[in-house]
Enzyme design. Structure first.
Site, PDB file in Angstrom:
ATOM      1  N   GLY A 156       4.207   3.654   5.234  1.00  0.00           N
ATOM      2  CA  GLY A 156       5.365   3.381   6.090  1.00  0.00           C
ATOM      3  C   GLY A 156       5.952   1.994   5.887  1.00  0.00           C
ATOM      4  N   LEU A 157       5.616   1.348   4.764  1.00  0.00           N
ATOM      5  CA  LEU A 157       6.092  -0.025   4.540  1.00  0.00           C
ATOM      6  C   LEU A 157       7.142  -0.070   3.425  1.00  0.00           C
ATOM      7  CD1 LEU A 157       2.623  -1.787   4.909  1.00  0.00           C
ATOM      8  CD2 LEU A 157       4.435  -1.616   6.607  1.00  0.00           C
ATOM      9  N   GLY A 158       7.742   1.074   3.154  1.00  0.00           N
ATOM     10  CA  GLY A 158       8.858   1.124   2.203  1.00  0.00           C
ATOM     11  C   GLY A 158       8.416   1.100   0.743  1.00  0.00           C
ATOM     12  N   SER A 174       7.904   3.474  -1.593  1.00  0.00           N
ATOM     13  CA  SER A 174       8.559   4.282  -2.628  1.00  0.00           C
ATOM     14  C   SER A 174       9.905   3.678  -3.027  1.00  0.00           C
ATOM     15  CB  SER A 174       8.723   5.741  -2.185  1.00  0.00           C
ATOM     16  OG  SER A 174       9.615   5.814  -1.106  1.00  0.00           O
ATOM     17  N   ALA A 175      10.649   3.171  -2.033  1.00  0.00           N
ATOM     18  CA  ALA A 175      11.941   2.554  -2.356  1.00  0.00           C
ATOM     19  C   ALA A 175      11.722   1.265  -3.141  1.00  0.00           C
ATOM     20  CB  ALA A 175      12.715   2.253  -1.072  1.00  0.00           C
ATOM     21  N   ALA A 176      10.714   0.496  -2.748  1.00  0.00           N
ATOM     22  CA  ALA A 176      10.436  -0.762  -3.438  1.00  0.00           C
ATOM     23  C   ALA A 176      10.006  -0.492  -4.879  1.00  0.00           C
ATOM     24  CB  ALA A 176       9.365  -1.546  -2.685  1.00  0.00           C
ATOM     25  N   PRO A 188       0.822  -1.203   0.000  1.00  0.00           N
ATOM     26  CA  PRO A 188       0.000   0.000   0.000  1.00  0.00           C
ATOM     27  C   PRO A 188       0.861   1.261   0.000  1.00  0.00           C
ATOM     28  CG  PRO A 188      -0.315  -1.257   2.044  1.00  0.00           C
ATOM     29  CD  PRO A 188       0.627  -2.037   1.186  1.00  0.00           C
ATOM     30  N   ASP A 198      15.360   2.002   3.586  1.00  0.00           N
ATOM     31  CA  ASP A 198      14.261   1.458   2.779  1.00  0.00           C
ATOM     32  C   ASP A 198      14.768   0.816   1.494  1.00  0.00           C
ATOM     33  OD1 ASP A 198      12.642   2.474   4.695  1.00  0.00           O
ATOM     34  OD2 ASP A 198      11.394   3.683   3.359  1.00  0.00           O
TER      35      ASP A 198
HETATM   36  O1  PMV Z   1       7.836   5.629   5.956  1.00  0.00           O
HETATM   37  P1  PMV Z   1       8.930   4.947   5.229  1.00  0.00           P
HETATM   38  O2  PMV Z   1       8.590   3.533   4.830  1.00  0.00           O
HETATM   39  O3  PMV Z   1       9.407   5.763   4.080  1.00  0.00           O
HETATM   40  O4  PMV Z   1      10.165   4.830   6.269  1.00  0.00           O
HETATM   41  C1  PMV Z   1      10.842   6.000   6.669  1.00  0.00           C
HETATM   42  C2  PMV Z   1      11.931   5.701   7.679  1.00  0.00           C
HETATM   43  C3  PMV Z   1      12.605   6.958   8.242  1.00  0.00           C
HETATM   44  O5  PMV Z   1      13.540   6.533   9.234  1.00  0.00           O
HETATM   45  C4  PMV Z   1      11.605   7.879   8.925  1.00  0.00           C
HETATM   46  C5  PMV Z   1      13.320   7.752   7.149  1.00  0.00           C
HETATM   47  C6  PMV Z   1      14.607   7.118   6.651  1.00  0.00           C
HETATM   48  O6  PMV Z   1      15.066   7.500   5.570  1.00  0.00           O
HETATM   49  O7  PMV Z   1      15.197   6.262   7.338  1.00  0.00           O
END
Ligand code: PMV
Length: 388
Positions: A180-182, A184-186, A176, A227
């Protein structure tokens, strides 16, 4: 999706003066009338439950409810993987988010959610298609792109010397968005892998990770690199940023059952990270003490994991949540989900990722189904899975 967190106990008397007509009209005055019946009961119920009937509070609840999105989280996403589409991993951070941006340690694990992408040759420009998100966009070279994912794709193509190629890139997201589950990087890693495969670039894993990190910097302004590292290598690790970053694989005896509770409120990592940065700039010594406490928790957590001491791991995560509260990155929905998890037997529960919405993670060796059910009853999405 219902907002109310738990049914009002029948013993709680509802005073008659609690919902007089003029108050309810005022609290809903900016809301389209067709939307009111579906949320009226939930808002009133929550106000009564909180025991503090205030118009401003009702308006705050309505605003949050309007922000919440229906998030599709099937029970077993991996079962739906599209064959032949290169893949990347989603992740949970068990301990250490935010502080990790300032050089401290964090512990993170890949999860059973993936991002997939595939490239086809196409005569006419670069087209990005993400049917699940309703995205169909021609990516113009160097344009002032509206969304960061277009900017990121433009940069990736430029760096890989593929800007003159015509292609269609299809993305199948199983993670989703902005939870907060990464995600955009994935997304970046899946696209880079798909380009690598289609154009036979023969990129190594480290090159893929490095390019995905550049994408993260573009999307979030500042990023620790955790991420993209998880999205690329898919390993359970203790992580510390650097060039090269420090990565130590965490080995555990048995897989750990977890529940991921999803608020449905999109969280913008860039905004959350910049909020913490502003606070740190104003009072560096205070915030650095918090970061160093979090660093200590991550170090202790690895030892607990190696000893299979989930009780200790849970406690460390609970303390980490307290410190994330001190950084002001939690939210009401996250606190509700954390409370549900702990009351239903989770050994530890905290937000995961940037916070402000998004998701939380709970350690549930023998209560995963109960915790997930309680979350779903409260109107949230919950996913039962394992790490390790
Ligand atoms: O919310 P996410 O999945 O993009 O995770 C962010 C993690 C942080 O520590 C807040 C940012 C980072 O670059 O480590």
């Amino acid at each position: 999706m219902k907002y109310v967190t738990k049914p009002v106990a029948p013993t709680v008397p509802i005073p008659e003066e609690v919902v007089p007509t003029p108050v309810t009209c005022k609290m809903f005055e900016d809301i389209p009338t067709e939307y009111i019946p579906s949320i009226f009961d939930d808002v009133v119920e929550l106000l009564v439950e909180e025991g503090d009937i205030k118009i401003w509070r009702a308006q705050e609840i309505i605003k949050t409810m309007q922000q919440r999105k229906e998030i599709a989280v099937p029970e077993d996403e991996m079962a739906e993987l599209k064959p032949g589409f290169p893949c990347s991993y989603g992740k949970v951070i068990l301990l250490g988010e935010h502080a990790v941006v300032y050089g401290t340690q964090a512990v993170a694990a890949p999860i059973n959610l993936a991002m997939q992408a595939k490239v086809w040759s196409n005569a006419n420009g670069v087209h990005l298609i993400i049917p699940r998100w309703g995205v169909e966009e021609k990516i113009q070279r160097g344009a002032d792109h509206k969304y960061s994912i277009y900017k990121s794709l433009d940069m990736i193509l430029e760096k890989l010397n593929l800007r003159d190629q015509g292609m269609k890139i299809e993305v199948v997201p199983h993670i989703p968005r902005a939870m907060g589950l990464g995600g955009s990087a994935a997304l970046a890693v899946a696209i880079i892998r798909a380009l690598d495969e289609h154009f036979e670039l023969k990129l190594g894993e480290d090159e893929i990770n490095k390019l995905a990190f550049e994408s993260e910097l573009l999307v979030h302004g500042s990023a620790s690199g955790i991420d993209n590292t998880l999205a690329t290598y898919g390993k359970f690790i203790l992580y510390k940023k650097g060039d090269p970053p420090f990565m130590q694989e965490v080995t555990i005896k048995d897989r750990i059952p977890i529940v991921i509770g999803i608020t449905g409120v999109e969280s913008l990592t860039a905004k959350m990270v910049s909020g913490v940065r502003k606070a740190w700039e104003k009072n560096k010594s205070l915030y650095e003490r918090i970061f160093s406490e979090i660093d200590e928790l991550s170090g202790q957590a690895v030892k607990a994991l190696e000893k299979n001491d989930l009780q200790q791991l849970g406690e460390l995560m609970n303390v980490n949540q307290g410190l994330l509260n001190a950084l002001q990155v939690s939210s009401q929905d996250l606190e509700v989900l954390i409370d549900i998890a702990r009351r239903n037997g989770a050994l530890g529960a905290k937000l995961t990722g940037a916070g402000g919405g998004g998701a939380m993670v709970a350690i549930c060796p023998d209560c995963a189904d109960r915790v997930a059910l309680a979350m779903r009853k409260a109107g949230y999405k919950a996913m039962v899975t394992e790490i390790g």
